[in-house]
Motif scaffolding. Structure first.
Motif, short mmCIF file in Angstrom:
data_model
loop_
_atom_site.label_atom_id
_atom_site.label_comp_id
_atom_site.label_asym_id
_atom_site.label_seq_id
_atom_site.Cartn_x
_atom_site.Cartn_y
_atom_site.Cartn_z
N ILE A 184 0.87 -1.23 -0.14
CA ILE A 184 -0.27 -0.53 0.32
C ILE A 184 0.87 0.95 -0.02
O ILE A 184 0.20 2.78 -0.69
CB ILE A 184 -1.07 -0.17 1.38
N ALA A 185 2.09 1.38 0.78
CA ALA A 185 2.78 2.45 1.33
C ALA A 185 3.53 2.69 -0.59
O ALA A 185 3.43 4.08 -1.25
CB ALA A 185 3.71 2.02 2.30
N TRP A 186 4.03 1.81 -1.39
CA TRP A 186 4.85 2.24 -2.79
C TRP A 186 4.15 1.84 -3.06
O TRP A 186 4.27 3.22 -3.92
CB TRP A 186 5.37 0.29 -1.95
N PHE A 187 2.72 1.47 -3.64
CA PHE A 187 1.90 1.62 -4.30
C PHE A 187 1.34 3.75 -4.47
O PHE A 187 1.26 3.76 -5.47
CB PHE A 187 0.64 1.39 -4.56
N GLY A 188 1.25 3.68 -3.59
CA GLY A 188 0.86 5.28 -2.69
C GLY A 188 1.81 6.16 -3.40
O GLY A 188 2.06 7.41 -3.66
N ILE A 189 2.66 5.73 -3.13
CA ILE A 189 4.37 6.65 -3.36
C ILE A 189 4.34 6.87 -4.98
O ILE A 189 4.32 7.81 -5.08
CB ILE A 189 5.35 6.14 -3.15
N PHE A 190 4.48 5.02 -5.66
CA PHE A 190 4.69 5.42 -6.85
C PHE A 190 3.53 6.19 -8.00
O PHE A 190 3.64 6.59 -8.64
CB PHE A 190 4.64 4.26 -7.44
N MET A 191 1.82 6.14 -6.81
CA MET A 191 0.73 7.32 -7.51
C MET A 191 1.24 8.73 -7.61
O MET A 191 0.65 9.04 -8.37
CB MET A 191 -0.16 6.43 -7.30
#
Length: 626
Positions: free
Chosen positions: A450-457
């Motif tokens: 969730i964290a890295w998906f959010g960061i990438f987004m």
């Protein structure tokens, strides 16, 4: 003769109505009326008030109202601005509610979770919607879906009133009937600045009610200016360099932080004396280890999670089977034969082992939670009703089951539906935390994803602004295609960011070997104690996705089903277990709002010129009870 004819006519009139009344009573709730009032403001926003009169035939907390706010059609997307003004009863007393997002919609959960209501209740929902009024050549148009078809009950009557002092109404169309049809079961009363439309057919599940209102283009409405509308598109564009940056950044992060750790030693079966580690090489070639036994210290759900770094519903089912194998519960297949079509049900029964606190303490925390969740009070209470249906006519069996139900030691799989899903997030969280504490993952995999998906987004959106701005200003669509293509592998990298520790990687290699061994069926020839092997391995086979191979091999070898799965024979176990797995997974993840998808049915064009249909337009959605 006249008396007979009169009686016959009375039966035609009265008897169907009694049947319909009985059908309504059988429903948990019905909507007696759904009346909507729409006011078009000068800034082109709509002020909408929905009055929903509901009759609850069973105790419920309240209703669910799903209202689409994102509409997509013909390559065009409109995200309407939604502003909830209030939810009250008929006397203006506010209701307790929760507002959440559901796909393309706003989901309103209305009612007090600690209070049940019955009988007649009124819900008045007031909200504003903008960007709904559309401009066409020669006229402006409001195309509105009044009720929505995604209800799980009937709507007896429905109406909509529309008014505006800022434009003259030139034409009105209405559609009421099966979703997607052009049926016009409705009546229209049109005036210069207001109109009233009433449906003349029963609505609800798969039946819809839409109105299309044409306004004179010579009006005093204030539409957003051209540059304001253009600015929404222009600010999201720029160039090729910006287009590749999100993917390059994500790839670098994955190289540094996303790859698994491993011990320097090649031995994956024991923790080496030298505990130094290194990152797994990008193109490292791995041999398949020989593993033909359960993995020490790992439960089936941990095995299933290590293999792909995610908790799936199959891992939950595997853990249920593990609890049965360990002797905490029994699983029984129950078949009730009928003349035309029988019913197959499954029961879960607590054993005396659950009463021993010492033995319970030997389970991992997420296993204890799963055991308690399976026998939760709401599921037990639901099992009472299901048991009365299932064992109707078998009083001795029903009395036996009732005794266990009173002690909360018995549940039926059909009672799990729409209830068990509430505990799944907690189970996943406990499992992830346990695996992190056991040093199988460096951090909670779900939170890492969730964290890295959010960061990438965030990164992707930032650079997408430059890419889109460049595209608009240079009329070059190339950067938009590049960033779209780059985003796909970048998202996959973001979702692959959870990293196994060196210990977790060693287990991962062992699990790979076990999965290959089971999938190839080599155990058939190399394991002497096949019966004991199957008892232990079946939950793991479920978690690893090779259970069909295992049960098929068991049938060919004539092996009896495991002792903890009662009610099945040697010849039918493969089929019976397949049905059990399918029924269990669907029941565990089913939710009471599954009948409402939260999607919109806007056609993308005008409701006039042959483009209108029942269910088309803005608005719509549906709802249910809870």
């Amino acid at each position: 003769m006249r008396k007979l004819l009169l009686i016959f006519l009375l039966l035609l009139v009265i008897f169907p109505s009694k049947i319909h009344a009985q059908e309504e009573y059988d429903l948990p709730y019905v909507i007696d009326s759904f009346d909507s009032s729409i006011e078009l403001e000068q800034d082109t926003s709509l002020l909408i008030t929905e009055r929903i009169d509901v009759n609850f035939n069973e105790p419920r907390h309240g209703i669910l109202r799903v209202i689409p706010v994102v509409y997509s059609a013909k390559g065009r997307t409109i995200k309407a601005k939604f502003n909830l003004l209030g939810i009250t009863d008929a006397n203006g007393v506010p209701y307790q509610y929760e507002k959440s997002k559901l796909n393309q919609s706003v989901n309103l959960r209305i009612g007090d979770p600690d209070v049940y209501v019955e009988g007649e209740n009124t819900y008045v929902i007031s909200y504003e919607m903008s960007k709904v009024l559309q401009r066409y050549d020669g006229y402006d148009e409001v195309y509105w879906n009044v009720t929505g078809s995604e209800w799980d009950t009937e709507i007896a009557t429905s109406s909509v009133s529309f008014s505006t002092p800022f434009a003259d109404i030139t034409d009105v169309l209405c559609f009421a009937g099966d979703f997607g049809s052009e049926e016009g079961h409705c009546e229209v009363q049109k005036n210069l600045n207001d109109t009233y439309v009433e449906s003349s057919t029963t609505l609800g599940t798969n039946k819809d009610f839409s109105v299309v209102i044409s306004l004179d283009e010579n009006n005093s409405l204030r539409f957003p200016g051209f540059y304001v509308r253009l600015l929404e598109y222009v600010l999201d564009n720029w160039g090729y360099v910006a287009a590749v940056f999100p993917g390059l950044i994500m790839f670098y992060i994955w190289l540094e932080k996303g790859r698994d750790e491993r011990f320097l030693s090649e031995n994956i079966y024991f923790k080496p004396k030298n505990v130094k580690t290194r990152t797994v090489s990008l193109f490292e070639r791995r041999h398949i280890p020989f593993v033909y036994h359960p993995i020490d210290n790992l439960s089936p759900s941990e095995v299933g999670t290590i293999i792909d770094e995610k908790v799936h519903i199959s891992d939950v089912v595997a853990e249920i089977l593990e609890l049965a194998r360990l002797g905490y519960i029994k699983i029984r297949r129950i078949e009730k034969k009928k003349l035309l079509k029988g019913r197959v049900e499954y029961s879960f029964i607590k054993t005396d082992k659950c009463k021993d606190r010492g033995k319970l303490s030997g389970l991992k925390d997420y296993q204890r939670y799963l055991l308690n969740e399976l026998f939760r009070s709401t599921i037990v209470h639901r099992s009472v009703k299901e048991a009365e249906k299932l064992f109707k006519g078998a009083d001795a069996k029903l009395n036996e089951v009732r005794k266990m139900l009173v002690k909360k030691e018995y549940v039926l799989l059909s009672a799990v539906k729409n209830h068990f899903y509430e505990g799944l997030p907690v189970f996943k969280d406990k499992l992830y935390k346990r695996m992190s504490s056991e040093e199988l993952f460096s951090r909670n995999p779900e939170k890492v994803r969730i964290a890295w998906f959010g960061i990438f987004m965030v990164i992707d959106v930032i650079f997408a602004i430059f890419v889109l701005f460049f595209t608009v200003t240079t009329y070059n669509l190339g950067p938009a295609f590049v960033i779209a293509l780059i985003s796909i592998p970048a998202i996959l990298l973001a979702m692959s960011m959870p990293r196994r520790t060196a210990k977790g990687y060693s287990y991962f290699r062992q699990i790979e070997g076990l999965k290959w061994y089971l999938g190839k069926g080599k155990w058939r020839h190399e394991v002497a104690e096949k019966k004991l092997f199957i008892e232990e391995i079946l939950p793991l086979a479920v978690a690893l996705g090779v259970v069909n191979k295992i049960t098929s091999d068991m049938k060919e070898l004539g092996m009896r089903p495991p002792s903890y799965f009662a009610g099945s024979s040697i010849g039918s176990f493969s089929s019976d277990f397949g049905k059990f797995y399918s029924s269990t997974t669907s029941s565990f993840i089913s939710t009471p709002t599954s009948g409402s998808s939260g999607t919109s049915s806007w056609s993308g064009g005008s409701g006039f010129s042959g483009g209108g249909f029942s269910g088309g337009g803005f608005g719509g959605g549906g709802g249910g009870s809870w």
